[in-house]
Design an enzyme around this catalytic site. Structure first.
Site, PDB file in Angstrom:
ATOM      1  N   ASP A  29       0.856  -1.187   0.000  1.00  0.00           N
ATOM      2  CA  ASP A  29       0.000   0.000   0.000  1.00  0.00           C
ATOM      3  C   ASP A  29       0.893   1.239   0.000  1.00  0.00           C
ATOM      4  OD1 ASP A  29      -2.035   1.800   0.229  1.00  0.00           O
ATOM      5  OD2 ASP A  29      -2.961   0.904   1.995  1.00  0.00           O
ATOM      6  N   ASP A  78      -3.226   2.631  -5.809  1.00  0.00           N
ATOM      7  CA  ASP A  78      -2.120   2.633  -4.858  1.00  0.00           C
ATOM      8  C   ASP A  78      -2.017   1.356  -4.025  1.00  0.00           C
ATOM      9  OD1 ASP A  78      -4.422   3.050  -3.419  1.00  0.00           O
ATOM     10  OD2 ASP A  78      -3.670   4.733  -2.245  1.00  0.00           O
ATOM     11  N   GLU A  79      -2.646   0.275  -4.482  1.00  0.00           N
ATOM     12  CA  GLU A  79      -2.616  -0.988  -3.740  1.00  0.00           C
ATOM     13  C   GLU A  79      -2.337  -2.156  -4.679  1.00  0.00           C
ATOM     14  OE1 GLU A  79      -5.596  -1.644  -0.354  1.00  0.00           O
ATOM     15  OE2 GLU A  79      -6.636  -0.238  -1.671  1.00  0.00           O
TER      16      GLU A  79
END
Length: 387
Positions: free
Chosen positions: A8, A104-105
């Protein structure tokens, strides 16, 4: 047992903005709607801003009351996408399988790679270091036997941490954590759990799965399994994108239909650029309108597969004019493309107008990809009111 990583990117939007403008370092930065717009929510905020009580999805008005001296940014979305792709490019050099959960993961499956990389914990440290050194982006990584544990671990490690729960230690790790740690537990579920005296994850494991199934249905059963360290062990295979869409919500409800059509024209240009980047052509064009009273309507039309701005805009604006029969201000307008074919450019002995236009659009796409979308614009496309 599987070995699943969840990476993350910490305060990703803020981190990118700080790369673009280092003067933002150490300051309360809020990415999302602008306070003067009066609407919208926070997309991301720095840890300095969180000290004022701010968090993602908070209404921007409330955020401004709590932190009037914060730096509020609309966001540089093109750069977010670019940095996200750069992170994925690094991960692809290491992970046998990747599932991108969001911009973003990332989930990664490293099952059976110990003989290649050795310590999984040290591999996570190496990934963090490489991403930070090459892209200046901090991240947190969780490692577990399934996706749920890995995600909880990455949240637990924030910021810039690594947490590894060894197989068989899941329940022991989860036991003292608050129930809202479990992904999917929102405000309503949290209130329901608290009303039953359930505050910690070990309060869940003391009860039977049947109890949660009876109390909350299938979600209750899934909740019980997660509390006991269970979760999805395999990553989802990459799927082909089924739609491309763009929407614009006005800061102030718009009455001027000409301005709305101009907005639609710009949105069409953006989705067509995405189409050409994917080497796709769309066969269905849809428009979306939301009025000031929140009545929402959509209309769609099938066409010959194309990526031509003119054709798609003409279709969209005709749908808009036919559908917009109310004398009510408009809050949102959007364009939605579906049913994609891959474009196959054939060599033509005689270049007719259609072939010339296709080559022109591809040249424009290359210029925009290199210098940015705003590097080149079309003039307004005129559509006869009679159509």
């Amino acid at each position: 047992m599987r070995t699943i990583f969840h990476l993350d990117l910490d305060t990703f939007f803020v981190s990118v903005e700080r790369i673009l403008n280092p003067s933002l370092n150490g300051k309360p930065v809020i990415v999302g709607a602008k306070p003067e717009d009066g609407r919208g929510v926070i997309a991301a905020c720095s840890y300095e801003a969180r000290e004022y009580g701010l968090h993602s999805a908070m209404p921007i008005k409330q955020a401004y009351r709590l932190c009037p001296n914060g730096i509020y940014l609309h966001g540089t979305h093109k750069e977010y996408s670019r940095y996200s792709k750069a992170v994925k490019h690094i991960l692809e050099h290491y992970a046998p399988q990747i599932e991108q959960a969001s911009i973003d993961e990332f989930y990664m499956d490293f099952t059976g790679t110990n003989h290649i990389y050795g310590s999984m914990y040290m591999l996570a440290i190496k990934l963090q270091k490489e991403i930070l050194e090459k892209l200046s982006l901090p991240c947190s990584i969780g490692i577990g036997s399934n996706k749920t544990i890995a995600k909880i671990c990455s949240d637990y490690a924030k910021p810039k941490g690594v947490t590894y729960v060894l197989p068989g230690m899941e329940r022991e790790f989860l036991s003292p954590l608050p129930v809202e740690t479990i992904p999917g537990v929102g405000k309503v579920m949290l209130q329901n759990l608290h009303s039953k005296g359930i505050y910690k994850i070990n309060d869940i494991t003391k009860l039977s799965e049947d109890y949660f199934l009876a109390a909350f249905g299938k979600f209750g059963s899934a909740l019980w399994r997660k509390a006991n360290g269970k979760g999805q062990e395999y990553l989802n295979p990459p799927h082909k994108r089924k739609s491309i869409s763009k929407e614009r919500t006005y800061g102030k409800d718009e009455n001027n239909r000409a301005k709305i059509e101009t907005t639609l024209f710009k949105l069409v240009g953006e989705v067509c650029q995405l189409l050409r980047n994917k080497n796709w052509q769309a066969a269905t064009v849809s428009i979306k309108l939301r009025y000031s009273d929140f009545v929402t309507l959509t209309r769609a039309k099938s066409i010959k597969p194309t990526d031509d701005d003119k054709t798609i805009f003409e279709t969209a604006v005709k749908l808009l004019r036919k559908a917009d029969t109310r004398r009510v201000s408009i809050r949102l307008v959007g364009i939605h493309l579906t049913k994609f074919n891959e474009f196959s450019e054939q060599e033509e002995i005689f270049e007719d107008e259609e072939i010339i236009r296709k080559k022109m659009f591809r040249a424009i796409t290359k210029i925009r990809d290199k210098f940015g979308y705003s590097a080149i614009h079309f003039g307004d496309i005129k559509v006869s009111k009679k159509d």
